[in-house]
Design a protein around this motif. Structure first.
Motif, PDB file in Angstrom:
ATOM      1  N   ARG A 138       4.929  -4.914  -7.062  1.00  0.00           N
ATOM      2  CA  ARG A 138       3.584  -5.424  -6.769  1.00  0.00           C
ATOM      3  C   ARG A 138       3.538  -6.949  -6.932  1.00  0.00           C
ATOM      4  O   ARG A 138       2.963  -7.655  -6.091  1.00  0.00           O
ATOM      5  CB  ARG A 138       2.567  -4.769  -7.701  1.00  0.00           C
ATOM      6  CG  ARG A 138       1.134  -5.236  -7.437  1.00  0.00           C
ATOM      7  CD  ARG A 138       0.163  -4.681  -8.462  1.00  0.00           C
ATOM      8  NE  ARG A 138       0.155  -3.234  -8.453  1.00  0.00           N
ATOM      9  CZ  ARG A 138       0.607  -2.476  -9.450  1.00  0.00           C
ATOM     10  NH1 ARG A 138       1.099  -3.050 -10.549  1.00  0.00           N
ATOM     11  NH2 ARG A 138       0.566  -1.163  -9.381  1.00  0.00           N
ATOM     12  N   LYS A 175       7.817   6.578  -3.631  1.00  0.00           N
ATOM     13  CA  LYS A 175       7.864   6.663  -5.094  1.00  0.00           C
ATOM     14  C   LYS A 175       9.115   5.960  -5.602  1.00  0.00           C
ATOM     15  O   LYS A 175      10.217   6.237  -5.121  1.00  0.00           O
ATOM     16  CB  LYS A 175       7.852   8.119  -5.554  1.00  0.00           C
ATOM     17  CG  LYS A 175       6.556   8.862  -5.277  1.00  0.00           C
ATOM     18  CD  LYS A 175       6.608  10.273  -5.837  1.00  0.00           C
ATOM     19  CE  LYS A 175       5.263  10.984  -5.669  1.00  0.00           C
ATOM     20  NZ  LYS A 175       4.874  11.143  -4.255  1.00  0.00           N
ATOM     21  N   GLN A 196       0.825  -1.208   0.000  1.00  0.00           N
ATOM     22  CA  GLN A 196       0.000   0.000   0.000  1.00  0.00           C
ATOM     23  C   GLN A 196       0.863   1.263   0.000  1.00  0.00           C
ATOM     24  O   GLN A 196       0.523   2.263  -0.642  1.00  0.00           O
ATOM     25  CB  GLN A 196      -0.928  -0.010   1.221  1.00  0.00           C
ATOM     26  CG  GLN A 196      -1.775   1.245   1.389  1.00  0.00           C
ATOM     27  CD  GLN A 196      -2.738   1.474   0.239  1.00  0.00           C
ATOM     28  OE1 GLN A 196      -3.085   0.537  -0.471  1.00  0.00           O
ATOM     29  NE2 GLN A 196      -3.169   2.722   0.052  1.00  0.00           N
ATOM     30  N   ALA A 197       2.005   1.220   0.681  1.00  0.00           N
ATOM     31  CA  ALA A 197       2.884   2.392   0.756  1.00  0.00           C
ATOM     32  C   ALA A 197       3.373   2.807  -0.623  1.00  0.00           C
ATOM     33  O   ALA A 197       3.494   4.001  -0.920  1.00  0.00           O
ATOM     34  CB  ALA A 197       4.069   2.099   1.675  1.00  0.00           C
ATOM     35  N   CYS A 202       6.712   0.219   8.239  1.00  0.00           N
ATOM     36  CA  CYS A 202       5.262   0.246   8.437  1.00  0.00           C
ATOM     37  C   CYS A 202       4.863  -0.469   9.724  1.00  0.00           C
ATOM     38  O   CYS A 202       3.919  -0.068  10.409  1.00  0.00           O
ATOM     39  CB  CYS A 202       4.561  -0.397   7.238  1.00  0.00           C
ATOM     40  SG  CYS A 202       4.694   0.566   5.711  1.00  0.00           S
ATOM     41  N   GLU A 222       1.881   1.730  -3.658  1.00  0.00           N
ATOM     42  CA  GLU A 222       0.761   1.987  -4.559  1.00  0.00           C
ATOM     43  C   GLU A 222       0.072   3.319  -4.260  1.00  0.00           C
ATOM     44  O   GLU A 222      -0.497   3.947  -5.150  1.00  0.00           O
ATOM     45  CB  GLU A 222      -0.245   0.844  -4.477  1.00  0.00           C
ATOM     46  CG  GLU A 222       0.320  -0.468  -5.046  1.00  0.00           C
ATOM     47  CD  GLU A 222      -0.761  -1.479  -5.350  1.00  0.00           C
ATOM     48  OE1 GLU A 222      -1.685  -1.604  -4.520  1.00  0.00           O
ATOM     49  OE2 GLU A 222      -0.677  -2.148  -6.396  1.00  0.00           O
ATOM     50  N   SER A 223       0.132   3.779  -3.025  1.00  0.00           N
ATOM     51  CA  SER A 223      -0.494   5.048  -2.665  1.00  0.00           C
ATOM     52  C   SER A 223       0.394   6.248  -3.002  1.00  0.00           C
ATOM     53  O   SER A 223      -0.066   7.390  -2.955  1.00  0.00           O
ATOM     54  CB  SER A 223      -0.806   5.076  -1.167  1.00  0.00           C
ATOM     55  OG  SER A 223       0.401   5.117  -0.404  1.00  0.00           O
ATOM     56  N   GLY A 224       1.661   5.979  -3.322  1.00  0.00           N
ATOM     57  CA  GLY A 224       2.582   7.073  -3.621  1.00  0.00           C
ATOM     58  C   GLY A 224       3.335   7.578  -2.407  1.00  0.00           C
ATOM     59  O   GLY A 224       4.133   8.516  -2.519  1.00  0.00           O
ATOM     60  N   GLU A 225       3.114   6.966  -1.231  1.00  0.00           N
ATOM     61  CA  GLU A 225       3.888   7.355  -0.054  1.00  0.00           C
ATOM     62  C   GLU A 225       5.372   7.136  -0.319  1.00  0.00           C
ATOM     63  O   GLU A 225       6.224   7.934   0.080  1.00  0.00           O
ATOM     64  CB  GLU A 225       3.449   6.551   1.168  1.00  0.00           C
ATOM     65  CG  GLU A 225       4.213   6.898   2.439  1.00  0.00           C
ATOM     66  CD  GLU A 225       3.867   6.001   3.618  1.00  0.00           C
ATOM     67  OE1 GLU A 225       4.529   6.118   4.663  1.00  0.00           O
ATOM     68  OE2 GLU A 225       2.938   5.158   3.485  1.00  0.00           O
ATOM     69  N   GLN A 255       4.956   4.090   9.272  1.00  0.00           N
ATOM     70  CA  GLN A 255       5.288   5.008   8.190  1.00  0.00           C
ATOM     71  C   GLN A 255       6.467   4.427   7.417  1.00  0.00           C
ATOM     72  O   GLN A 255       7.400   3.878   8.002  1.00  0.00           O
ATOM     73  CB  GLN A 255       5.674   6.371   8.781  1.00  0.00           C
ATOM     74  CG  GLN A 255       5.845   7.473   7.769  1.00  0.00           C
ATOM     75  CD  GLN A 255       6.160   8.811   8.448  1.00  0.00           C
ATOM     76  OE1 GLN A 255       6.466   8.852   9.644  1.00  0.00           O
ATOM     77  NE2 GLN A 255       6.108   9.894   7.708  1.00  0.00           N
TER      78      GLN A 255
END
Length: 893
Positions: A400, A389, A381-382, A527, A384-387, A532
């Motif tokens: 992925r 890059k 998720q980190a 995470c 794919e969400s762009g947190e 984070q």
């Protein structure tokens, strides 16, 4: 010693005379040091190289990129912190120490664990810091006071604490599984530590006869591993394979050991591979193991840890032989028994240990595992969400795929060098264990169950953790975060100041091949423990290859020695050479000529600086129009480049950023600006010299992240009034981008096109530059004073004053005449005719398009207008060319 602008600048760029002195000055003055303050942090964590390592081209590329980023961030006003360190590298280091001991006549088996570890620590203390010292020669501006080692005391504590925590959370478990085994290192490997060479390796497929127990014939079985036949416990066929329907449930005799086993049906068997019959050896093949579980088959392990065959194989001729020697012997025995039908060469996918290169052996073993499914979700998720890059973004799909297909991680290794697994067993019952941070806590846990247990009754697990199971904590552990983690509360009691300030870090620079090994796992750890991700950007470098596209390696002899390169071209020359060919995520083709190009850049910068420094201001020296024009243009050019650089750095297009600086300095500053303002002697107009120093100092700041040694040395000689930091260029601010006018740049480019045409004219007419030209023209050419200075044009007059011998030059919309000798006229007329024919042909095509009523009616209006504009321009051009041709022909009569 701090330089003085009044000192004499050495005539030649000689980096060997100043690199070490400058680097030591930076260190002594604390230029690399970072402590938390009110500024915004910019943090890079060095991917810790193995303590066994010495500098290679991959390190050169990776650390040059990191240094460029951290130096620019420092100049931008960030609190720049680059944390260096080394990795203990369990397998590689233990192999190196074992080799060293062997050379001394000592076997590892002759030593106790503590004795071996003392040798290992001695080796590490002697050789482990070599690579970091070599990085200093490259100019790496790390905060060396923060240097970490993955087995130093605090880091070791962190690794152990995390193991205990994850065990108590139910993420870590112990189980008997089929794992990858390195027979040379004698340790388990994770799936990610097994590599495969594409398209495969040549192997042999042996067709072996398995006699039917009733004597009615035999089954033909194809195998690549005849040495494991003694471990066979069944022969499997596909239940849909009509060839073997009548044989299912019958018995066959296993060759070599004469064991009677059953023919079983299992859908895993591929009817199209070999003969469609599969020998089932559950102890030595992952898929056979799964078949064995489904059918309740026994397991016969015939291999020792070192890859030799043990007594369980039951064939005295094979016992004690290495597996590959046993293969040869088994083939020989099968041939003698008349059971080897044929041999066939095939390409096979063979797994090898990443560290030793040894062929990996599937092995059933009791190991420690980490459940990955729950950890993988937030880490996916980190990204794919762009947190987080990834640069370039093409690696998101790879990431992925890995995260969605993640398997439990085998984290135990059968070694002595590393973080020892914090599990204690009862000596008389290894099925009972406790996991704790130390022996005292483990004993207390045992006594809670049985007060009679003493310290003599327990022993610690001899295995150590996979190296990656320590380095995945790097972004947290380097800032002592886990010293404040409460195991009972499963959270941090407090966040230490450094961790709170520096986490998350800014960018990670690393190689794509460890995207899952290390990057993904660090995101998992971040995470899990910090809620984070540990970094905002991941810059993925390519693989350094030679100019033929081959991966650099010492075995191929195509990998240059980095220290030798730096000795020949200077550290700055090599840094530039690496960056000139390094687009993010793409392999780079390294050629030593690129280092030569980098050296040439440094020489050019050095000589440009010497030229400016050689001028003396005099109040009576006139300020030329050419200088005024050049200053206006270069100011716009500089601001344009600064805007480009900001975008290029933001997108991690560092090779493009370097080329922007390269062109600004070489093509614009040196080749144009300095030539336009250059006086006939050493006396310069004060205002012109002032502006030249302003531009020169800005150029030094822009070039500094790429060529730090050269620019810092030159900065010593910059007059004090132009310096933005009194002592160190690296601490001066990054130049701010001002406004620029595209129209000014376009007009100057038009002038340069005219200048190029005039230079070409000189070449064709063999006119030396020292001989001034006369130009006759009515064209309104912008920056004409610059043009005249750059091309040594002495006279500029209206076109109607040109002599008959003048030759026409047409550059875009500009028309000029330059007097020439008559013998050039016939060639000029031919050129004019050729161009006239070309333009007429072009006009004909445009007219055809415009005469097409459907095109005019249906095409977008702006497209039709563009075609009409082309027509008008072509007609105007034809008129000009026809006029020129008439004049040319009349003048040659």
């Amino acid at each position: 010693m701090e330089g003085n602008a009044a000192e004499i600048l050495p005539e030649k760029w000689a980096p060997e005379t100043f690199e070490e002195e400058i680097y030591q000055r930076w260190v002594n003055d604390g230029c690399f040091r970072s402590v938390p303050d009110e500024r915004q942090p910019y943090v890079i964590l060095m991917p810790p190289p193995n303590v066994t390592g010495v500098l290679h081209m991959g390190h050169m590329l990776n650390n040059t990129i990191q240094d460029v980023l951290i130096r620019r961030a420092r100049m931008l006003g960030y609190n720049a912190c680059w944390v260096p360190g080394t990795d203990h590298a369990s397998i590689a280091t233990e192999a190196r120490v074992v080799r060293m001991l062997r050379e001394k006549g000592i076997q590892k088996t002759d030593l106790s664990r503590d004795e071996f570890l003392q040798y290992a620590w001695d080796w590490k203390n002697k050789y482990g810091g070599i690579i970091l010292e070599q990085l200093k020669k490259l100019g790496a501006s790390c905060d060396w006071e923060r240097t970490r080692f993955t087995m130093d005391e605090g880091y070791y504590r962190a690794v152990i604490r995390v193991f205990v925590d994850l065990y108590r959370k139910g993420y870590i478990y112990r189980g008997k599984r089929m794992i990858n085994w390195d027979c040379e290192a004698r340790t388990a490997l994770s799936n990610e530590e097994v590599i495969y060479h594409e398209p495969g390796e040549e192997s042999t497929l042996y067709y072996v006869r398995y006699p039917l127990a009733d004597g009615s014939g035999y089954l033909r079985v194809a195998t690549q591993r005849p040495e494991t036949i003694p471990g066979d416990v069944a022969v499997a066929v596909n239940p849909q394979d009509s060839r073997y329907v009548e044989l299912m449930g019958k018995k066959v005799v296993v060759p070599l050991v004469h064991r009677v086993v059953e023919v079983i049906a299992d859908s895993y068997v591929d009817p199209d591979f070999g003969t469609g019959c599969l020998k089932v050896t559950p102890a030595h093949d992952v898929n056979d193991y799964e078949i064995g579980l489904r059918h309740g088959l026994p397991i016969i392990d015939i291999l020792n840890e070192d890859g030799t065959l043990n007594e369980a194989c039951g064939v005295k001729e094979l016992i004690g032989l290495d597996r590959f020697e046993a293969r040869k012997k088994a083939v020989e025995m099968l041939r003698e028994a008349g059971l080897l039908e044929k041999e066939e060469k095939v390409l096979s996918r063979i797994g090898r240990s990443e560290r030793t290169g040894s062929v990996v052996e599937p092995r059933l073993s009791e190991q420690w595992f980490l459940r990955m499914d729950k950890l993988a979700g937030p880490a996916l998720q980190a990204v794919e969400s762009g947190e987080v890059k990834l640069h370039p973004s093409k690696f998101v799909n790879t990431y992925r795929h890995w995260m969605e297909n993640v398997r439990d991680w085998c984290i135990s290794r059968q070694l002595w060098w590393g973080h020892r697994i914090p599990a204690w067993y009862l000596k008389n019952d290894r099925s009972r264990w406790q996991v704790a941070e130390n022996a005292e806590e483990a004993l207390a846990l045992f006594r809670a169950q049985n007060p009679g247990i003493s310290s003599d009754d327990i022993e610690q697990d001899p295995d150590v953790l996979d190296t990656w199971a320590s380095s995945w904590l790097w972004p947290i552990a380097v800032f002592e975060g886990f010293d404040y983690y409460d195991l009972a509360q499963k959270r941090f009691n407090t966040i230490p100041r450094d961790l709170q300030y520096y986490y998350p870090t800014t960018v990670l620079v690393t190689a794509p091949e460890i995207l899952f090994f290390w990057v993904a796992r660090m995101i998992m750890a971040g995470c899990e423990y910090m809620k984070q991700a540990p970094f905002k950007d991941v810059y993925l470098t390519g693989i350094v290859r030679d100019k033929l596209g081959r991966k650099m390696s010492k075995s191929l002899g195509n990998s240059p020695e980095p220290l030798d390169l730096m000795a020949r071209y200077g550290a700055d020359g090599v840094r530039m050479g690496m960056l000139l060919c390094s687009p993010a995520g793409n392999d780079l083709l390294f050629d030593e000529s690129l280092c030569q190009q980098g050296r040439n850049f440094c020489n050019k910068l050095w000589n440009a600086f010497r030229l400016v420094k050689s001028w003396t201001a005099h109040p009576e020296a006139l300020r030329s129009e050419a200088a005024k024009e050049a200053e206006i243009w270069f100011g716009h050019c500089l601001n344009n480049t600064l805007h480009q650089l900001r975008q290029q750095f933001d997108q991690y297009r560092l090779n493009e950023a370097l080329m922007s600086v390269y062109r600004l300095m070489w093509d614009h500053f040196c080749s144009v600006y300095l030539e336009a303002i250059k006086p006939t002697g050493r006396i310069q107009n004060p205002q012109t010299l002032h502006q030249a120093w302003c531009f020169m100092e800005i150029l030094l700041r822009l070039a500094h992240p790429f060529v730090p040694f050269t620019t810092e040395k030159l900065y010593e000689y910059v007059p004090a009034e132009y310096k933005h930091h009194p002592k160190h260029l690296m601490l001066a601010p990054w130049p701010e981008a001002g406004t620029y006018d595209e129209n000014v740049l376009h007009q100057f480019d038009s002038m340069l096109e005219v200048a190029a045409a005039l230079r070409q004219f000189r070449t064709e007419q063999k006119i030396p530059f020292r001989q001034a030209l006369q130009v006759f023209s009515d064209s309104d050419i912008p920056f004409r004073a610059c043009l005249m200075k750059l091309c040594n044009v002495q006279q500029w007059a209206p076109a109607d004053q040109r002599p008959d011998s003048s030759r026409p030059l047409v550059v875009g919309v500009f028309q000029l005449y330059v007097p020439v000798e008559r013998n050039a006229h016939s060639a000029e007329a031919l050129k004019l005719r050729e161009e006239l024919e070309y333009v007429k042909g072009f006009l004909e095509l445009v007219n055809k398009k415009l005469s097409n009523e459907r095109f005019v009616a249906n095409a977008p209006p702006d497209l039709v207008e563009r075609e009409r504009k082309k027509k008008a321009d072509a007609e105007a051009r034809i008129r000009v060319l026809e006029d020129l041709l008439r004049r040319e022909l009349s003048s040659s009569l």
